[in-house]
Write an enzyme that holds these catalytic residues in place. Sequence first.
Site, short mmCIF file in Angstrom:
data_model
loop_
_atom_site.label_atom_id
_atom_site.label_comp_id
_atom_site.label_asym_id
_atom_site.label_seq_id
_atom_site.Cartn_x
_atom_site.Cartn_y
_atom_site.Cartn_z
N ARG A 135 38.62 5.72 42.39
CA ARG A 135 38.84 6.95 43.18
C ARG A 135 38.51 8.18 42.32
O ARG A 135 38.05 9.20 42.82
CB ARG A 135 40.29 7.01 43.68
N HIS A 151 54.20 10.40 40.41
CA HIS A 151 53.38 9.87 41.52
C HIS A 151 52.45 11.00 41.98
O HIS A 151 51.66 11.51 41.19
CB HIS A 151 54.33 9.35 42.60
N HIS A 206 48.42 4.10 34.58
CA HIS A 206 48.73 3.54 35.90
C HIS A 206 49.57 2.28 35.73
O HIS A 206 49.41 1.56 34.75
CB HIS A 206 47.44 3.20 36.68
N ASP A 265 44.52 11.24 40.32
CA ASP A 265 45.02 12.61 40.21
C ASP A 265 44.32 13.43 39.12
O ASP A 265 44.49 14.64 39.06
CB ASP A 265 46.53 12.61 39.96
N SER A 271 55.30 5.81 47.38
CA SER A 271 55.23 6.36 48.75
C SER A 271 55.10 5.25 49.79
O SER A 271 55.83 5.23 50.79
CB SER A 271 54.10 7.38 48.89
N1 CMX Z 1 50.67 9.91 28.79
C1 CMX Z 1 51.60 9.60 27.87
N2 CMX Z 1 52.34 8.50 27.88
C2 CMX Z 1 52.12 7.63 28.88
C3 CMX Z 1 51.13 7.86 29.86
C4 CMX Z 1 50.41 9.06 29.81
N3 CMX Z 1 49.50 9.40 30.72
N4 CMX Z 1 51.14 6.83 30.71
C5 CMX Z 1 52.10 5.98 30.29
N5 CMX Z 1 52.71 6.48 29.18
C6 CMX Z 1 53.84 5.92 28.47
C7 CMX Z 1 55.00 5.74 29.44
O1 CMX Z 1 55.70 7.00 29.62
C8 CMX Z 1 55.82 4.69 28.77
O2 CMX Z 1 56.57 5.30 27.73
P1 CMX Z 1 58.07 4.81 27.39
O3 CMX Z 1 57.92 3.40 26.94
O4 CMX Z 1 58.51 5.77 26.34
O5 CMX Z 1 58.85 4.94 28.67
C9 CMX Z 1 54.76 3.80 28.13
O6 CMX Z 1 53.57 4.60 28.03
C10 CMX Z 1 54.43 2.56 28.94
O7 CMX Z 1 54.13 2.95 30.26
P2 CMX Z 1 53.12 2.07 31.15
O8 CMX Z 1 53.74 0.73 31.31
O9 CMX Z 1 51.75 2.15 30.61
O10 CMX Z 1 53.11 2.90 32.50
P3 CMX Z 1 54.14 2.83 33.71
O11 CMX Z 1 53.74 1.71 34.60
O12 CMX Z 1 55.55 2.81 33.23
O13 CMX Z 1 53.92 4.22 34.42
C11 CMX Z 1 52.60 6.02 35.24
C12 CMX Z 1 52.73 4.50 35.14
C13 CMX Z 1 51.46 6.35 36.18
C14 CMX Z 1 53.90 6.57 35.84
C15 CMX Z 1 52.34 6.58 33.82
O14 CMX Z 1 51.10 6.11 33.33
C16 CMX Z 1 52.36 8.11 33.78
O15 CMX Z 1 53.44 8.69 33.66
N6 CMX Z 1 51.16 8.78 33.90
C17 CMX Z 1 51.08 10.21 33.96
C18 CMX Z 1 51.49 10.69 35.35
C19 CMX Z 1 50.45 10.30 36.39
O16 CMX Z 1 49.26 10.50 36.21
N7 CMX Z 1 50.92 9.79 37.54
C20 CMX Z 1 50.04 9.51 38.70
C21 CMX Z 1 49.75 8.03 38.93
C22 CMX Z 1 48.92 7.83 40.17
C23 CMX Z 1 49.72 8.19 41.39
O17 CMX Z 1 50.67 7.46 41.74
O18 CMX Z 1 49.43 9.22 42.01
#
Ligand code: CMX
Length: 431
Positions: A326, A271, A317, A372, A241
Amino acid sequence: MAKLKERLQGIIPEERERVRKVVTEKGEKVISQVTVKQAYGGMRGVKCLVCDTSSLDPEEGISFRGYTIPQLMERLPKAPKGDSPLPEAHWWLLLTGELPTEEEVKDFQEELKSRMIVPQYVFKMLDAMPEDTHPMTMFSAAVLSMQGESLFVKRYNERMKRGYYWEPMYEDSLNLLAKLPQIGARIYRMKYKGGSYIQPDPDLDWGGNFAHMMGVEKPEYKDLMRLYFFLHSDHESGNVSAHTGHLVASALSDVYYSISAAINGLAGPLHGLANQMCLKWIMEMMEKLGGVPTKEQIEKYAWDTLNSGQVIPGYGHAVLRKTDPRFVAQHEFAMRYCPDDPIVKTVTNVYEVVPAILQKHGKAKNPWPNVDAHSGCLQYHYGIREFDFYTVFFGIGRALGITAELVWDRALMLPIERPKSVTTKWIEEEA
Ligand code: CMX
């Protein structure tokens, strides 16, 4: 002139000189290198943005202008009888790096109040949207619909000099921020309360007024919303964002174009939408298991989610590697006001179980909860039970951080953003 603008006028020349000196003396220093993996992998960890409003440490979490969340909970001015920082006092800090006095906050609150009236065409446009439109679509459209009000565009067309760009950006930001609580509450009451609107109370502060217009009258809900907006305001500038807002504004698009675009990015499930996804995940689990699940049941449910290829919302994250402060601040609020709420209890139990599972699962680099994971259960407790609306809360808060960054983008006269892309063929042959 209002005190905040006057203060900025004093600071901006010094900061311009500071940045000019840094670029002159250190302009050729390398601060980051980019690997092929990073180019394909969402630019994770590439240092190529500058953000002074906040900074995110993987272990410590967010600090705003050098202050941690607990420090600001103590030191930022509060509403009478309130315990949470006033979001408008926080905007002052984000913009100036200085903690405002009570008197300065009052002056600023008057400024906001004088600009809070939302043009009627915004409401007419919202009324005309299909009933099943997502609240984030309505929120983004409402912001965009006011683009014709932009002073920046007007002054730009009058050939304003670049050194003055920040002034109408500041005015536009203030005009927009002042209206967001009313727009957000209007969307909520239009969509879920049959259009029974609650008028703003001119004696209330920005966050307290929003809580009032939502129709939740428990006094601590006002404090929850102040806390919420403060916590969600800024998370340095690389998140989707904030980065979108900065990128769009770098083309000299005004604040309405920029914040509307930022809201669109926030609406993605990875996000901001994760807050609605997270409570949905918790509630579905509770429904399936008939009440507060045991830790063993949570464990099984979490594994089922992971094994079906889904993420556990609210966990993980891109930068953080510890429990998000937070999350902690919201948890403390919950322990104070509603520790026995069954959903709050489930959120707490999930926190005790899920990190170990994610560690065992071995994919997520950060197994800990983010912001979140907690916000939804508090809203639910106070009667806001329409999950679809939750990301609008996030958007109102995030606008504080992005607009503060945009004023500085203009003050420092930053150029249009334009990184270089390469082709896969180029990487195969040249890298
Ligand atoms: N559950 C399951 N798998 C997860 C995970 C979770 N909560 N968080 C990361 N992973 C997975 C990723 O999908 C990724 O899988 P692939 O290799 O198959 O693509 C792997 O672990 C590595 O990811 P990462 O490097 O740890 O995390 P990213 O930087 O790529 O992504 C985020 C970060 C937040 C998008 C991810 O942790 C996620 O999808 N979390 C759940 C959604 C969420 O809570 N989003 C809100 C974040 C805060 C915000 O911006 O509001």
